[in-house]
Design an enzyme around this catalytic site. Structure first.
Site, PDB file in Angstrom:
ATOM      1  N   GLU A 116       0.826  -1.216   0.000  1.00  0.00           N
ATOM      2  CA  GLU A 116       0.000   0.000   0.000  1.00  0.00           C
ATOM      3  C   GLU A 116       0.860   1.265   0.000  1.00  0.00           C
ATOM      4  OE1 GLU A 116      -2.780  -0.706  -0.777  1.00  0.00           O
ATOM      5  OE2 GLU A 116      -3.474  -2.519   0.234  1.00  0.00           O
ATOM      6  N   HIS A 139      -2.787   2.368   8.351  1.00  0.00           N
ATOM      7  CA  HIS A 139      -3.873   1.571   7.769  1.00  0.00           C
ATOM      8  C   HIS A 139      -4.055   0.322   8.628  1.00  0.00           C
ATOM      9  CE1 HIS A 139      -6.322  -0.841   5.163  1.00  0.00           C
ATOM     10  NE2 HIS A 139      -5.342  -1.683   4.875  1.00  0.00           N
ATOM     11  N   HIS A 141      -7.218  -2.984   9.847  1.00  0.00           N
ATOM     12  CA  HIS A 141      -8.476  -3.681   9.570  1.00  0.00           C
ATOM     13  C   HIS A 141      -9.267  -3.819  10.872  1.00  0.00           C
ATOM     14  CE1 HIS A 141      -6.056  -5.965   6.175  1.00  0.00           C
ATOM     15  NE2 HIS A 141      -6.240  -4.702   5.887  1.00  0.00           N
ATOM     16  N   GLU A 169     -17.314  11.987  22.418  1.00  0.00           N
ATOM     17  CA  GLU A 169     -15.955  12.367  22.023  1.00  0.00           C
ATOM     18  C   GLU A 169     -15.733  12.398  20.506  1.00  0.00           C
ATOM     19  OE1 GLU A 169     -12.943  13.025  23.917  1.00  0.00           O
ATOM     20  OE2 GLU A 169     -14.556  13.587  25.255  1.00  0.00           O
ATOM     21  N   HIS A 210     -12.931  -3.304   3.587  1.00  0.00           N
ATOM     22  CA  HIS A 210     -11.509  -3.634   3.713  1.00  0.00           C
ATOM     23  C   HIS A 210     -10.907  -3.102   5.011  1.00  0.00           C
ATOM     24  CE1 HIS A 210      -7.255  -3.924   1.827  1.00  0.00           C
ATOM     25  NE2 HIS A 210      -7.147  -3.647   3.113  1.00  0.00           N
TER      26      HIS A 210
END
Ligand code: 13P
Ligand code: ZN
Length: 273
Positions: A116, A139, A141, A169, A210
């Site tokens: 990525e 990044h 998951h 919050e 994803h």
């Protein structure tokens, strides 16, 4: 020259990847991190004229020429970063041509930057335009954020609103909202371009079905962004199938934004007021 394994930025990477793994956000090789480093600081640990090898990135990152990043490796497991940072992490510099990454340290088993890398570098370019202090792209998951993707309308406004409503919050942490992309093939330039387009507007981007991207000035701040989204998504998923008796209303969300001085950056067009 100081020992790179004692460098604060390596320690921070070890700590962050371990936390992300512990929270179940990064199974197997899931997730990736890129963290822009200060050249002077890196020079205390590495000879910056010593390029171990070069990596063709396949995209143009001219605005990042000369910038140095510590990044997670492609196919590497966050679970293993602490015990072998020199294999699972690498330090790269964007070369003068803008399309090559020069390896200065790490990936000692012959590994390479995360698949990525386009999304990361393109996101850095987009965020730096908006905020010159931006240093980090994460990044992951995260489980509940992903689960929510399967049962919730995938658009910026709808997702942002649902998450804002879950924790008081949220409005304070991401008043600027969340960008949402549909499912796209990962690991290439197209998803990188689409992510960077959203990053012009948001610090958080969901990759539909994803995972989640976040950008910020340091690892702590960026981790906190992802953590807050995931907490809100968890509450959403724990209550989505139950009759809702209460909700934080739109006037209350605006009240939070005013009280915490984020009214200027709050996406008021996401509120029904
Ligand atoms: P990498 O192992 O190449 O970093 O890929 C993991 C991932 O999360 C793909 O989106
Ligand atoms: Zn991923």
């Amino acid at each position: 020259m100081k020992d790179i394994l004692t460098a604060p930025f390596v320690e921070e990477m070890k700590e962050t990847t371990a936390n992300m793994y512990r929270l179940g956000w990064d199974e197997r090789n899931g997730g990736n991190i890129s963290y822009m480093l200060d050249e002077e600081e890196v020079a205390q640990y590495l000879d910056l004229s010593n390029v171990i090898r070069t990596i063709d990135t396949g995209f143009d990152a001219t605005p990042l020429i000369g910038k140095i990043f510590i990044v997670t490796g492609s196919g590497k497991y966050f679970k293993n970063v602490t015990k072998a940072p020199q294999i699972n992490l690498g330090i790269v510099r964007i070369a003068k041509d803008g399309t090559t990454a020069e390896l200065l340290w790490g990936f000692e088993d012959g590994g390479t930057v995360t698949s990525e890398f386009p999304a990361h570098m393109m996101s850095h370019m987009a965020r730096l335009e908006v905020n010159p202090a931006n240093r980090v792209v994460l990044h992951a998951h995260p489980t509940y954020t992903l689960a929510m993707n399967f049962v919730h309308q995938l658009d910026d406004r709808a997702v942002t609103r649902s998450l804002w409503q879950m924790c008081t919050e949220c409005m304070v942490v991401f008043p600027d909202g969340i960008g949402v992309l549909p499912w796209m093939l990962c690991g290439g330039n197209d998803i990188g371009i689409a992510t960077a387009e959203k990053m012009k507007e948001y610090r958080l981007v969901i990759w539909g079905l994803h995972g989640l991207y976040g950008a910020g000035k340091d690892l702590d701040e960026t981790f906190g962004l992802l953590e807050t989204v995931e907490k809100a998504a968890q509450l959403y998923m724990l209550t989505a199938h139950l009759p809702r008796l209460y909700t934080i209303t739109d006037p209350q969300l605006l009240q939070i934004a005013k009280a915490y001085h984020v009214e200027d950056i709050c996406r008021k067009d996401f509120l029904d007021i």
